[in-house]
Design a protein around this motif. Structure first.
Motif, mmCIF file in Angstrom:
data_model
loop_
_atom_site.group_PDB
_atom_site.id
_atom_site.type_symbol
_atom_site.label_atom_id
_atom_site.label_comp_id
_atom_site.label_asym_id
_atom_site.label_seq_id
_atom_site.Cartn_x
_atom_site.Cartn_y
_atom_site.Cartn_z
ATOM 1 N N ASP A 1 2.404 2.869 -2.294
ATOM 2 C CA ASP A 1 2.134 3.793 -3.397
ATOM 3 C C ASP A 1 0.896 4.644 -3.114
ATOM 4 O O ASP A 1 0.875 5.850 -3.423
ATOM 5 N N ASP A 2 -0.145 4.023 -2.532
ATOM 6 C CA ASP A 2 -1.351 4.780 -2.182
ATOM 7 C C ASP A 2 -1.057 5.805 -1.096
ATOM 8 O O ASP A 2 -1.583 6.922 -1.121
ATOM 9 N N TYR A 3 -0.217 5.422 -0.141
ATOM 10 C CA TYR A 3 0.131 6.358 0.927
ATOM 11 C C TYR A 3 0.951 7.535 0.385
ATOM 12 O O TYR A 3 0.767 8.682 0.809
ATOM 13 N N GLU B 1 0.803 -1.224 0.000
ATOM 14 C CA GLU B 1 0.000 0.000 0.000
ATOM 15 C C GLU B 1 0.834 1.271 0.000
ATOM 16 O O GLU B 1 0.285 2.368 0.103
ATOM 17 N N LEU C 1 -4.761 8.239 4.925
ATOM 18 C CA LEU C 1 -5.839 7.736 4.069
ATOM 19 C C LEU C 1 -7.159 8.420 4.367
ATOM 20 O O LEU C 1 -7.978 8.637 3.461
ATOM 21 N N GLU D 1 0.802 8.734 -2.664
ATOM 22 C CA GLU D 1 -0.104 9.582 -3.437
ATOM 23 C C GLU D 1 -0.999 10.415 -2.519
ATOM 24 O O GLU D 1 -1.212 11.605 -2.753
ATOM 25 N N ALA D 2 -1.528 9.767 -1.447
ATOM 26 C CA ALA D 2 -2.381 10.501 -0.510
ATOM 27 C C ALA D 2 -1.576 11.501 0.314
ATOM 28 O O ALA D 2 -2.090 12.546 0.726
#
Length: 378
Positions: A259-261, A257, A290, A263-264
């Motif tokens: 990459d999502d962190y 995860e 998130l 980006e966020a």
């Protein structure tokens, strides 16, 4: 009476998904074949993926055009002799898996001989029955030679003519004498293969702290490097005991995860920026990346007068401070004018409404007393 025409039932497939694509067949590193029931998928290539013990896989040409499906036990070409494995994938997806395998030359792709016969399976079972005792004996031989290595697993070839010894070592090991001693002890061709701690965990298997089977033992084929930076991006405490997996290395799931962190995290305010209001200055205390929430404290070092707001509102306050403006407080509701409250007159309405409630309560009490007396008489 007219005879009803029987409709043939399609066994094994439902709602467009074939069970052959989903089932694991007790195999590790299972791949979901989402093209399994697509017409012409198997005919698109003659390449077949075959899996052996634990995480070892190979790719072979189906030169005899056998009708193979996921779960079939086959005899494949080996060097020397033949090996026994289970078909885990056919069709177009094998070409994609082949790219991940990084085969150096086309000579590494051998042939599938046949569907395994009864005699092939008998030899295979005899060879597998010797693996554990061979591993114990080989460890004693390596210890006697004073080698700094650990033999973690032994895998016999399907025909029993060769054995692969998987070992772990911190440095380079001169095992020339070990190979001679092992060949004299077990009378087979010896192959030594060095693996890392992650590969060993994948071969042994186990259950992770999440309660599920280890990723390296179920579906992971390649091991990407994991750094503590992935934990920092996700605001995870840098506790070595919690970050380490069953292999004593950093958990592979730290990369899932991140990459999502990242980006966020781009939408979050800068950690060093101080929010200024008319009542106080606020310092960043913690963030929920998130959820998009940030918590500020009036003290730089400890939690004091904590205020939790959205990241978007924090950026608005930062923009106001740049213009030289200061809101009343951090909370959005506090910065709006307070709504005027309407006075409520209790004398308005039916005053006897309270009397009705009392009458209902008295009736219920009388019913309960009557039911109690009847039960006592009985």
């Amino acid at each position: 009476m007219e005879k009803t025409k029987e409709i043939p039932v399609k066994v094994g497939c439902d709602r467009g998904l074939c069970h052959q694509a989903v089932g694991r067949q007790d195999r590790q590193l299972n791949t979901y074949d989402w093209l399994a029931d697509v017409p012409g998928n198997v005919d698109s290539t003659d390449l077949v993926e075959v899996q052996f013990k634990h995480t070892r896989k190979g790719y072979y040409h189906n030169v005899n055009h056998l009708e193979l499906k996921k779960g079939d036990v086959v005899a494949v070409e080996a060097s020397p002799g033949h090996d026994i494995g289970v078909v885990t994938l056919t069709g177009r997806l094998v070409n994609l898996q082949l790219k991940k395998a990084n085969l150096k030359s086309a000579d590494d792709i051998k042939r599938i001989y046949r569907i395994a016969r009864t005699t092939d399976l008998d030899k295979f079972r005899e060879a597998k029955a010797r693996e554990h005792s061979t591993m114990i004996e080989s460890r004693k031989i390596a210890k006697g030679l004073g080698l700094e290595m650990k033999i973690g697993d032994v895998e016999y070839q399907g025909d029993g003519n060769k054995a692969i010894f998987y070992y772990i070592a911190d440095g380079r090991v001169d095992f020339r004498q070990l190979i001679k001693d092992l060949a004299a002890a077990f009378h087979v061709r010896i192959e030594m293969k060095q693996i890392g701690a992650r590969q060993e965990a994948g071969r042994i298997g186990g259950t992770g702290p999440c309660g599920r089977e280890l990723c390296c033992a179920t579906w992971m084929k390649n091991f990407n490097s994991v750094s503590t930076g992935a934990a920092r991006f996700q605001d995870i405490s840098l506790n070595p005991q919690k970050l380490a997996g069953m292999c004593a290395k950093l958990k592979c799931c730290l990369n899932y995860e991140v990459d999502d962190y990242i980006e966020a995290g781009k939408k979050m305010p800068n950690k060093d920026v101080v929010l200024q209001t008319q009542d106080n200055d606020y310092y960043l205390f913690k963030t929920d990346i998130l959820a998009g929430l940030v918590t500020y404290s009036t003290d730089k070092n400890i939690a004091a007068n904590l205020e939790t707001i959205t990241a978007a509102h924090a950026r608005e306050v930062i923009e106001m401070n740049r213009r030289g403006e200061k809101p009343l407080t951090l909370q959005i509701e506090s910065n709006k004018p307070a709504p005027t409250r309407q006075s409520i007159d209790l004398t308005d309405g039916d005053i006897s409404r309270f009397d009705k409630a009392k009458k209902k309560k008295k009736k219920k009490d009388k019913r309960r007393e009557g039911a109690k007396r009847e039960s006592e008489k009985e």
